[in-house]
Design an enzyme around this catalytic site. Structure first.
Site, PDB file in Angstrom:
ATOM      1  N   CYS A  11       0.846  -1.203   0.000  1.00 24.50           N
ATOM      2  CA  CYS A  11       0.000   0.000   0.000  1.00 24.50           C
ATOM      3  C   CYS A  11       0.879   1.251   0.000  1.00 24.50           C
ATOM      4  CB  CYS A  11      -0.926   0.016   1.216  1.00 24.50           C
ATOM      5  SG  CYS A  11      -2.376  -1.055   1.075  1.00 24.50           S
ATOM      6  N   HIS A  50      -6.253  -2.606  -1.106  1.00 23.72           N
ATOM      7  CA  HIS A  50      -5.645  -3.613  -0.241  1.00 23.72           C
ATOM      8  C   HIS A  50      -6.568  -4.811  -0.047  1.00 23.72           C
ATOM      9  CE1 HIS A  50      -3.080  -5.130   3.039  1.00 23.72           C
ATOM     10  NE2 HIS A  50      -4.228  -5.576   3.528  1.00 23.72           N
ATOM     11  N   HIS A 104      -0.650 -10.187  -4.544  1.00 19.53           N
ATOM     12  CA  HIS A 104       0.207  -9.783  -5.669  1.00 19.53           C
ATOM     13  C   HIS A 104       0.480 -10.983  -6.563  1.00 19.53           C
ATOM     14  CE1 HIS A 104       2.683 -10.872  -2.180  1.00 19.53           C
ATOM     15  NE2 HIS A 104       3.559 -11.386  -3.022  1.00 19.53           N
ATOM     16  N   HIS A 106       3.309 -12.641  -8.918  1.00 19.02           N
ATOM     17  CA  HIS A 106       4.705 -12.636  -9.347  1.00 19.02           C
ATOM     18  C   HIS A 106       4.707 -12.960 -10.841  1.00 19.02           C
ATOM     19  CE1 HIS A 106       6.738 -12.999  -5.304  1.00 19.02           C
ATOM     20  NE2 HIS A 106       5.535 -13.423  -4.968  1.00 19.02           N
TER      21      HIS A 106
HETATM   22  P1  5GP Z   1       5.509 -13.282  -1.263  1.00 18.65           P
HETATM   23  O1  5GP Z   1       4.679 -12.532  -0.246  1.00 18.65           O
HETATM   24  O2  5GP Z   1       4.703 -13.712  -2.456  1.00 18.65           O
HETATM   25  O3  5GP Z   1       6.204 -14.464  -0.667  1.00 18.65           O
HETATM   26  O4  5GP Z   1       6.662 -12.353  -1.800  1.00 18.65           O
HETATM   27  C1  5GP Z   1       6.760 -10.994  -1.556  1.00 18.65           C
HETATM   28  C2  5GP Z   1       7.758 -10.425  -2.526  1.00 18.65           C
HETATM   29  O5  5GP Z   1       7.851  -9.037  -2.294  1.00 18.65           O
HETATM   30  C3  5GP Z   1       9.182 -10.988  -2.377  1.00 18.65           C
HETATM   31  O6  5GP Z   1       9.588 -11.560  -3.624  1.00 18.65           O
HETATM   32  C4  5GP Z   1      10.027  -9.776  -1.975  1.00 18.65           C
HETATM   33  O7  5GP Z   1      11.301  -9.768  -2.575  1.00 18.65           O
HETATM   34  C5  5GP Z   1       9.171  -8.611  -2.454  1.00 18.65           C
HETATM   35  N1  5GP Z   1       9.313  -7.417  -1.645  1.00 18.65           N
HETATM   36  C6  5GP Z   1       9.263  -7.338  -0.280  1.00 18.65           C
HETATM   37  N2  5GP Z   1       9.408  -6.069   0.128  1.00 18.65           N
HETATM   38  C7  5GP Z   1       9.539  -5.328  -0.994  1.00 18.65           C
HETATM   39  C8  5GP Z   1       9.710  -3.916  -1.210  1.00 18.65           C
HETATM   40  O8  5GP Z   1       9.783  -3.096  -0.303  1.00 18.65           O
HETATM   41  N3  5GP Z   1       9.818  -3.506  -2.497  1.00 18.65           N
HETATM   42  C9  5GP Z   1       9.739  -4.375  -3.548  1.00 18.65           C
HETATM   43  N4  5GP Z   1       9.855  -3.860  -4.771  1.00 18.65           N
HETATM   44  N5  5GP Z   1       9.566  -5.697  -3.382  1.00 18.65           N
HETATM   45  C10 5GP Z   1       9.476  -6.172  -2.118  1.00 18.65           C
HETATM   46 ZN    ZN Z   2      -1.796  -3.272   1.187  1.00 17.20          ZN
END
Ligand code: 5GP
Ligand code: ZN
Length: 116
Positions: A11, A50, A104, A106
């Site tokens: 967010c 969100h 999100h 990927h």
């Molecule tokens: P998941 O929740 O699907 O396991 O992955 C979260 C993803 O968010 C991870 O791949 C991590 O590298 C990415 N991530 C976490 N914090 C940040 C951030 O502050 N900025 C960005 N650009 N990516 C983030």
């Molecule tokens: Zn959020």
């Protein structure tokens, strides 16, 4: 885990309070580079609204759910992996090691990927 919109890192990115390398920006959906990319192409596509996970996806307008996938495809095109292929993945919950509780996609590509 419950994270409020005020504290949610995605967010904050959507509001412009934290920097991110934005790849695609529109009213309801944002795409930005993953901060620790696991593939040559690794972009995250989020709804600006969100919702924590797939269990809350009903809170999103249907058009936004559709748009998330259209933007994933557009990002793949922009980054040149449409032909070579790419994976679109949601990590949902502990066994999937979900880290950020703002839904999100990927979008990963640029090399041969394997499951899981
Ligand atoms: P998941 O929740 O699907 O396991 O992955 C979260 C993803 O968010 C991870 O791949 C991590 O590298 C990415 N991530 C976490 N914090 C940040 C951030 O502050 N900025 C960005 N650009 N990516 C983030
Ligand atoms: Zn959020």
């Amino acid at each position: 885990m419950v994270v409020s919109e005020a504290d949610c890192i995605f967010c904050k990115i959507a509001r412009g309070e934290i920097d991110a390398e934005v790849v695609h920006d529109e009213d309801d959906v944002l795409a930005f580079q993953d901060i620790s990319g696991k593939a040559p192409v690794h972009v995250l596509v989020i709804p600006r609204q969100h919702v924590a996970n797939l269990e809350e996806i009903g809170d999103l307008p249907d058009a936004v759910v559709k748009r998330l996938f259209e933007v994933a495809s557009a990002v793949a095109g922009k980054l040149g992996v449409t032909e070579s292929g790419y994976a679109v993945r949601v990590n949902n919950g502990p066994d999937a090691r979900q880290e950020v509780f703002h839904l999100h996609l990927h979008v990963m590509g640029g090399r041969k990927l394997s499951m899981p």
